[in-house]
Design a protein around this motif. Structure first.
Motif, short mmCIF file in Angstrom:
data_model
loop_
_atom_site.label_atom_id
_atom_site.label_comp_id
_atom_site.label_asym_id
_atom_site.label_seq_id
_atom_site.Cartn_x
_atom_site.Cartn_y
_atom_site.Cartn_z
N LYS A 1 36.24 -17.06 -11.72
CA LYS A 1 36.42 -15.62 -11.58
C LYS A 1 35.11 -14.86 -11.37
O LYS A 1 35.03 -13.98 -10.52
N ALA A 2 34.09 -15.18 -12.14
CA ALA A 2 32.85 -14.40 -12.15
C ALA A 2 31.82 -14.99 -11.20
O ALA A 2 31.40 -16.14 -11.36
N GLY A 3 31.41 -14.19 -10.20
CA GLY A 3 30.42 -14.68 -9.24
C GLY A 3 29.50 -13.58 -8.74
O GLY A 3 29.81 -12.39 -8.86
N TRP A 4 28.35 -14.01 -8.20
CA TRP A 4 27.35 -13.08 -7.69
C TRP A 4 26.80 -13.58 -6.35
O TRP A 4 26.68 -14.80 -6.13
N ILE A 5 26.47 -12.65 -5.47
CA ILE A 5 25.80 -12.94 -4.20
C ILE A 5 24.58 -12.05 -4.10
O ILE A 5 24.65 -10.85 -4.43
N CYS A 6 23.45 -12.60 -3.65
CA CYS A 6 22.26 -11.78 -3.44
C CYS A 6 21.85 -11.83 -1.97
O CYS A 6 22.18 -12.79 -1.26
N ASP B 1 18.05 -1.06 -7.97
CA ASP B 1 16.87 -0.24 -7.71
C ASP B 1 15.78 -1.04 -7.00
O ASP B 1 14.59 -0.75 -7.14
N SER B 2 16.18 -2.05 -6.24
CA SER B 2 15.22 -2.88 -5.52
C SER B 2 15.47 -2.78 -4.02
O SER B 2 16.62 -2.65 -3.59
N ILE B 3 14.37 -2.85 -3.24
CA ILE B 3 14.50 -2.88 -1.79
C ILE B 3 13.97 -4.22 -1.25
O ILE B 3 13.90 -4.43 -0.05
N ASP B 4 13.60 -5.11 -2.16
CA ASP B 4 13.08 -6.42 -1.76
C ASP B 4 14.24 -7.36 -1.42
O ASP B 4 15.26 -7.37 -2.09
N ASN B 5 14.03 -8.18 -0.37
CA ASN B 5 15.02 -9.20 -0.07
C ASN B 5 15.12 -10.17 -1.24
O ASN B 5 14.11 -10.66 -1.74
N LEU B 6 16.34 -10.46 -1.66
CA LEU B 6 16.58 -11.39 -2.76
C LEU B 6 17.13 -12.69 -2.18
O LEU B 6 18.17 -12.69 -1.52
N LEU B 7 16.41 -13.81 -2.41
CA LEU B 7 16.68 -15.06 -1.71
C LEU B 7 17.44 -16.09 -2.53
O LEU B 7 17.98 -17.04 -1.97
N ASP B 8 17.47 -15.93 -3.85
CA ASP B 8 18.19 -16.91 -4.67
C ASP B 8 18.62 -16.24 -5.96
O ASP B 8 17.99 -15.28 -6.44
N ILE B 9 19.70 -16.77 -6.54
CA ILE B 9 20.25 -16.19 -7.76
C ILE B 9 20.83 -17.31 -8.61
O ILE B 9 21.39 -18.28 -8.08
N ILE C 1 23.83 -13.85 -18.53
CA ILE C 1 22.39 -13.99 -18.32
C ILE C 1 22.09 -14.66 -16.98
O ILE C 1 22.56 -15.77 -16.72
N GLY C 2 21.28 -13.95 -16.17
CA GLY C 2 20.94 -14.50 -14.87
C GLY C 2 19.67 -13.91 -14.30
O GLY C 2 19.13 -12.92 -14.81
N TRP C 3 19.18 -14.55 -13.22
CA TRP C 3 17.96 -14.12 -12.53
C TRP C 3 18.21 -14.10 -11.02
O TRP C 3 18.93 -14.95 -10.50
N ALA C 4 17.58 -13.17 -10.33
CA ALA C 4 17.53 -13.15 -8.87
C ALA C 4 16.07 -12.99 -8.47
O ALA C 4 15.33 -12.24 -9.11
N VAL C 5 15.64 -13.69 -7.41
CA VAL C 5 14.23 -13.66 -7.01
C VAL C 5 14.13 -13.42 -5.51
O VAL C 5 15.06 -13.69 -4.76
N GLY C 6 12.94 -12.93 -5.09
CA GLY C 6 12.76 -12.67 -3.67
C GLY C 6 11.36 -12.25 -3.28
O GLY C 6 10.37 -12.74 -3.83
N ASP C 7 11.27 -11.33 -2.32
CA ASP C 7 10.01 -10.92 -1.73
C ASP C 7 9.05 -10.31 -2.75
O ASP C 7 9.47 -9.71 -3.74
N TYR C 8 7.74 -10.45 -2.45
CA TYR C 8 6.67 -9.84 -3.24
C TYR C 8 6.75 -10.23 -4.71
O TYR C 8 6.53 -9.41 -5.61
#
Length: 365
Positions: free
Chosen positions: A266-271, A293-301, A308-315
């Motif tokens: 049921k619970a999912g996320w896309i970045c 509140d981010s404008i950076d491209n997020l490449l993985d989640i 509890i989770g993390w998303a990472v990306g540019d800069y």
């Protein structure tokens, strides 16, 4: 004299308090410096990271780079892998002027590796450029090259074409049971295995100069029947029949989508592009944007539970949530490079890699 002692004591307490607050907040730390600072002769962008437990991990990157650790990331050892296809060692070189074997196929540099995926503690896969697929059956001690063949080449059953057909960069991969699995990649590539990952057969759509190329970035099955594929220009594909058919879904955005993670069915996320994070709590029937509140491209989640989770990306951007994405806290990990991959074993241990060769670790104090 007493005033001086009091003043010194207040100053000391203030410094200690400041240091305590700083240490408590400084949960991300660099455990492998960038290529320039390190200067150890092992260079290349890093694209993905995976830890089997708190001590044993792998990272992959440019030119077939594979690094492994057995001490939680304190030290990293380069792993040499033979990336030649089966039979390449016996193949004769082409006559002079014939171009020679393509790079990574008996000559030239090794292909870049983009993704790490483990089915269990023994069986795992690495995927990369030029149709590269590597498989391990012993937890990463040894890796062997597997072939990505086009449907046309497979149907012809021509031994001379067994290595031909799929030259896309292969990105996301997942097995849905012991025998069946899928890989997706650039140029709309979708490959399937029915023999546990020994052979992969599929298709890709090569485009001419000036035409729009659609790339498939990731795939995830939440059950043996139900799965998702994401990609360029808001591509969102859904299957309910183990990948026999794929139906287009509208995520509500045309941003490039890069990372997907489901905690359960049921619970999912896309970045994706420009700080986009989409969330579903009904198995993908509806997708809603979460405020970042981010404008950076997020490449993985990556999530360790439904909160509890993390998303990472540019800069060197890192977004962290402890409430399922209702709120995301922004921070930095490492320098100013692009964070390509993130993986966590639990809420207290997470790792990320960037395009300067940096590896950073998150550990709660």
């Amino acid at each position: 004299m007493r005033r001086t002692n009091i003043t010194f004591f207040v100053f000391f307490v203030s410094i200690v308090t400041l240091l305590t607050v700083t240490i408590a907040n400084a949960k991300w730390r660099v455990i492998r410096e960038d290529d320039i600072i390190r200067d150890d002769g092992i260079q290349g962008m890093l694209h993905d990271v995976h830890f089997m437990d708190k001590q044993h991990g792998l990272v992959v990157g440019d030119n077939g780079l594979v690094l492994e650790t057995t001490d939680g990331g304190k030290t990293w050892t380069k792993k040499e892998i033979n990336m030649r296809p089966p039979g390449a060692a016996q193949a004769q070189r082409r006559p002079q002027g014939g171009g020679g074997p393509p790079p990574g196929f008996g000559g030239g540099g090794a292909a870049t590796l983009y993704n790490i995926y483990f089915v269990d503690e023994k069986i795992g896969f690495l995927t990369g450029a030029r149709g590269t697929i590597l498989k391990t059956d012993d937890g990463g001690k040894t890796w062997t090259r597997k072939m990505a063949r086009s449907e046309a080449a497979a149907n012809q059953n021509n031994p001379r074409r067994r290595g031909g057909g799929i030259r896309s960069s292969l990105m996301g991969i997942q097995m849905i049971d012991e025998k069946n699995g899928f890989i997706v990649g650039t140029e709309n590539a979708i490959l399937k295995t029915t023999d546990g990952g020994e052979t992969w057969i599929g298709r890709s759509e090569r485009v001419r100069v000036g035409e729009t190329r659609n790339n498939l970035e990731n795939i995830l099955f939440v059950s043996p029947k139900t799965g998702w594929i994401i990609g360029s220009f808001g591509t969102l594909l859904h299957t309910k029949d183990s990948g026999e058919t794929w139906e287009k879904r509208d995520p509500g955005f045309d941003n490039n989508l890069f990372g997907i993670h489901f905690y359960d069915e049921k619970a999912g996320w896309i970045c994706g592009q420009e700080g986009l994070i989409l969330h579903t709590d009904d198995g993908g029937e509806t997708w809603n944007q979460q405020k970042t509140d981010s404008i950076d491209n997020l490449l993985d989640i990556h999530f360790v539970d439904n909160m509890i989770g993390w998303a990472v990306g540019d800069y060197s951007a890192v977004l962290h949530t402890t409430d399922g994405g209702k709120t995301w806290t922004a921070t930095k990990a490492g320098g100013s490079g692009t964070l390509k991959g993130v993986h966590a074993t639990d809420k207290d241990n997470c790792w990320t890699v960037d395009d300067w060769g940096v590896i950073a670790a998150y550990k709660t104090e």
